[in-house]
Design an enzyme around this catalytic site. Structure first.
Site, PDB file in Angstrom:
ATOM      1  N   GLY A  70       0.804  -1.221   0.000  1.00 53.41           N
ATOM      2  CA  GLY A  70       0.000   0.000   0.000  1.00 53.41           C
ATOM      3  C   GLY A  70       0.838   1.273   0.000  1.00 53.41           C
ATOM      4  CD  GLN A 176      -6.745  -1.421   7.236  1.00 55.73           C
ATOM      5  OE1 GLN A 176      -7.460  -2.397   7.489  1.00 55.73           O
ATOM      6  NE2 GLN A 176      -5.501  -1.330   7.693  1.00 55.73           N
ATOM      7  CG  HIS A 198       0.253  -6.770   5.033  1.00 51.03           C
ATOM      8  ND1 HIS A 198       0.224  -6.372   6.348  1.00 51.03           N
ATOM      9  CD2 HIS A 198       0.478  -5.648   4.316  1.00 51.03           C
ATOM     10  CE1 HIS A 198       0.434  -5.062   6.419  1.00 51.03           C
ATOM     11  NE2 HIS A 198       0.596  -4.602   5.191  1.00 51.03           N
ATOM     12  CB  THR A 234      13.063  -9.357 -10.390  1.00 50.57           C
ATOM     13  OG1 THR A 234      14.149  -9.081 -11.270  1.00 50.57           O
ATOM     14  CG2 THR A 234      12.579 -10.788 -10.596  1.00 50.57           C
ATOM     15  CB  CYS A 316       1.195   1.841  10.159  1.00 53.81           C
ATOM     16  SG  CYS A 316       0.297   0.696   9.115  1.00 53.81           S
TER      17      CYS A 316
HETATM   18  C1  LIG Z   1      -5.206   2.613   4.879  1.00 52.00           C
HETATM   19  C2  LIG Z   1      -3.811   2.112   4.702  1.00 52.00           C
HETATM   20  N1  LIG Z   1      -3.082   2.543   3.648  1.00 52.00           N
HETATM   21  C3  LIG Z   1      -1.835   2.122   3.439  1.00 52.00           C
HETATM   22  C4  LIG Z   1      -1.224   1.232   4.295  1.00 52.00           C
HETATM   23  C5  LIG Z   1       0.171   0.779   4.024  1.00 52.00           C
HETATM   24  O1  LIG Z   1       0.144  -0.487   3.428  1.00 52.00           O
HETATM   25  P1  LIG Z   1       1.460  -1.414   3.433  1.00 52.00           P
HETATM   26  O2  LIG Z   1       1.645  -1.892   4.830  1.00 52.00           O
HETATM   27  O3  LIG Z   1       1.122  -2.520   2.483  1.00 52.00           O
HETATM   28  O4  LIG Z   1       2.571  -0.569   2.929  1.00 52.00           O
HETATM   29  C6  LIG Z   1      -1.924   0.761   5.420  1.00 52.00           C
HETATM   30  C7  LIG Z   1      -1.287  -0.140   6.389  1.00 52.00           C
HETATM   31  O5  LIG Z   1      -1.690  -0.213   7.541  1.00 52.00           O
HETATM   32  C8  LIG Z   1      -3.265   1.204   5.617  1.00 52.00           C
HETATM   33  O6  LIG Z   1      -3.968   0.790   6.651  1.00 52.00           O
END
Ligand SMILES: Cc1ncc(COP(=O)(O)O)c(C=O)c1O
Length: 376
Positions: A70, A176, A198, A234, A316
Site C-alpha cells: 500500500g 483496508q 497482507h 523483478t 502502523c
Molecule cells: C489505509 C492504509 N493505507 C496504506 C497502508 C500501508 O500499506 P502497506 O503496509 O502494504 O505498505 C496501510 C497499512 O496499515 C493502511 O492501513
C-alpha cells in the site's frame, strides 16, 4: 494464552496464501522477464494472479500494477498525478494513512497547497466537504475508502464522480477496504486505487496499484521496465501468487457478532468507555474506543503481558507516542486521543476472545486507577 486482535495492522496469513507462496517459491524458479521456459512459467503465474485480482475488483487486467504494498502504491499514484504540475491544490482527508499524508507533506513543503478535510464526530469525511474543497487549481484528490483506525467507510463515490467530470486525478486508498467492502474499480472510475495483500491474509510486502486505462505512471525507481514499464524490479512472484490466493478467503462480515458483543460488554463493564464512530458505517471487524483518564500505550503494554495483541493509536506507527491524528481530526482532545485502543478482530477469533479481552481491560483499568490512587 496468546490472542491476536490486530488484524488491521496485519492479518494472519491464510492457508491458501501460505501454500501458494511456498509452492511458487519452490517451483517457479525462473525470472519472469526471461524468455525461456522457466521465465515463461513464472510470467504465467503473474498473469494469472493479475487476472484473478482484476476479476475480483472488476477491473481490466492491464490496470493492475504489482508493487511492494500500500505504501508504494500510494506514493506512485501521488507522484504520478502531481508530476506534471509545479503548483496547485491537493485535496485529501485529514484521516489518510501516513503513506498518503507524508508524501503530500513533501509537496506542501515544495509549495503545493494541501487541504486536509476533517471528518465529522463520527469519523466520516462528507462528500460535500470534500467537494467544497475542490477548486479550479486542484491537481489531485486523495480519499481513503476505509479508515484503518476507526474502520469507518468513507463516501468516495460522489467525490469520484466529480473528479471524473472535472478530470482531476483521484487516489482511493482501498488497503483496508479490500475483502471487507465491495470494490468495483470500473464503476468507481478513479485514476488510482491502492491495495495490499497482507490485510487480507496474503503475504507482507506485496500489493497492487490499480491504474485507469491511459493514465501514465511515474517510475519512482527506474530500471528494467517490468510491469509494462510502469514499475521496475523483478516481480515478487511468490508474493503475487500468495496475494491472488488470499482473495476472498476471509469472510470479514462473520466477525461482526464478535465485535458487537465485545462493544456491548465493554460499555456495560466499563461505563466510561466510549466507542468511536459507533453510529457510522464501519467494517465488521474493527472497534476503536477510548478509556478517559487512561494512557493507551500503558494499557496496550498491560494487555500485551496478558497475551493480547491490540493497537493504540495508529497501528502502523505503534512505536510512536503521538496521539492519533484520526481522533484529533474528529475533534477529540489530546488526552482522550491518547487513551484510545483499537481492536481489530481476525479470522479465528471467538466470542470467548472478546469476553476475555473485556475482562483483561477491566482488570488493567482497575489496576491503573488503583495506582493513580483512584477508586475503580
Ligand atoms: C489505509 C492504509 N493505507 C496504506 C497502508 C500501508 O500499506 P502497506 O503496509 O502494504 O505498505 C496501510 C497499512 O496499515 C493502511 O492501513
Amino acid at each position: 494464552m496468546k490472542r491476536y486482535l490486530d488484524c488491521n495492522a496485519t492479518c494472519p496469513p491464510v492457508r491458501a496464501a501460505l501454500d501458494a507462496v511456498a509452492q511458487t517459491a519452490a517451483e517457479a524458479v525462473g525470472n519472469p522477464s526471461s524468455l525461456h521456459w522457466a521465465g515463461r512459467a513464472a510470467r504465467r503465474i503473474i498473469d494469472d494472479a493479475r487476472d484473478r485480482i482484476a476479476d475480483y475488483i472488476d477491473a481490466e487486467s492491464g490496470s493492475v500494477v504489482f508493487t511492494s504494498g500500500g505504501t508504494e502504491s500510494n506514493n506512485i499514484a501521488i507522484h504520478s498525478a502531481i508530476a506534471p504540475h509545479r503548483s496547485g491544490r491537493i485535496v485529501c482527508t485529514a484521516i489518510e494513512h501516513p503513506a498518503v499524508l507524508q508524501p503530500l507533506q513533501r509537496f506542501a513543503e515544495s509549495g503545493f497547497e494541501v487541504v486536509r478535510v476533517r471528518p465529522d464526530h463520527n469519523g466520516v469525511v462528507s462528500a460535500a466537504s470534500m467537494l467544497a474543497a475542490i477548486n479550479d487549481q486542484t491537481c489531485m484528490v486523495c480519499m481513503m475508502l476505509v479508515n484503518n483506525e476507526s474502520g469507518v467507510i468513507q463516501p468516495v463515490s460522489e467525490v469520484a464522480l466529480r473528479c471524473r467530470e472535472q478530470n482531476i486525478p483521484m487516489l482511493v486508498d482501498a488497503v483496508q477496504a479490500l475483502g471487507k467492502v465491495a470494490l468495483d474499480f470500473r464503476q468507481l472510475d478513479v485514476d488510482f486505487m491502492s491495495l495490499s495483500a497482507h490485510k487480507i491474509g496474503g503475504p507482507k510486502g506485496v500489493g497492487a496499484l490499480l491504474v485507469r486505462r491511459g493514465v501514465k505512471l511515474l517510475e519512482l525507481a527506474p530500471g528494467g521496465g517490468q510491469e509494462r514499464g510502469r514499475r521496475s524490479g523483478t516481480e515478487n512472484v511468490p508474493g503475487i501468487a500468495g496475494f491472488a490466493a488470499a482473495l476472498g478467503e476471509i469472510d470479514f462480515s462473520a466477525l461482526a457478532p464478535i465485535r458487537d458483543a465485545f462493544e456491548q460488554q465493554l460499555v456495560t463493564q466499563i461505563p466510561e468507555a466510549r466507542i468511536i464512530a459507533a453510529e457510522a458505517p464501519r467494517t465488521a471487524n474493527t472497534s476503536l474506543f477510548v478509556l478517559p483518564g487512561m494512557d493507551g500505550e500503558t494499557l496496550l503494554m498491560q494487555l500485551d503481558l496478558a497475551g493480547f495483541a491490540v493497537a493504540s493509536g495508529s497501528a502502523c506507527s505503534s512505536g510512536k507516542r503521538d496521539p492519533s491524528h484520526v481522533l484529533l481530526a474528529m475533534g477529540l482532545n489530546e488526552s482522550l486521543a491518547r487513551s484510545s485502543i483499537r481492536v481489530s478482530f481476525a479470522p479465528g477469533n471467538s466470542l470467548a476472545d472478546a469476553e476475555a479481552l473485556v475482562a483483561a481491560l477491566v482488570q488493567s483499568r482497575n489496576r491503573l486507577k488503583g495506582m493513580a490512587g483512584l477508586t475503580a
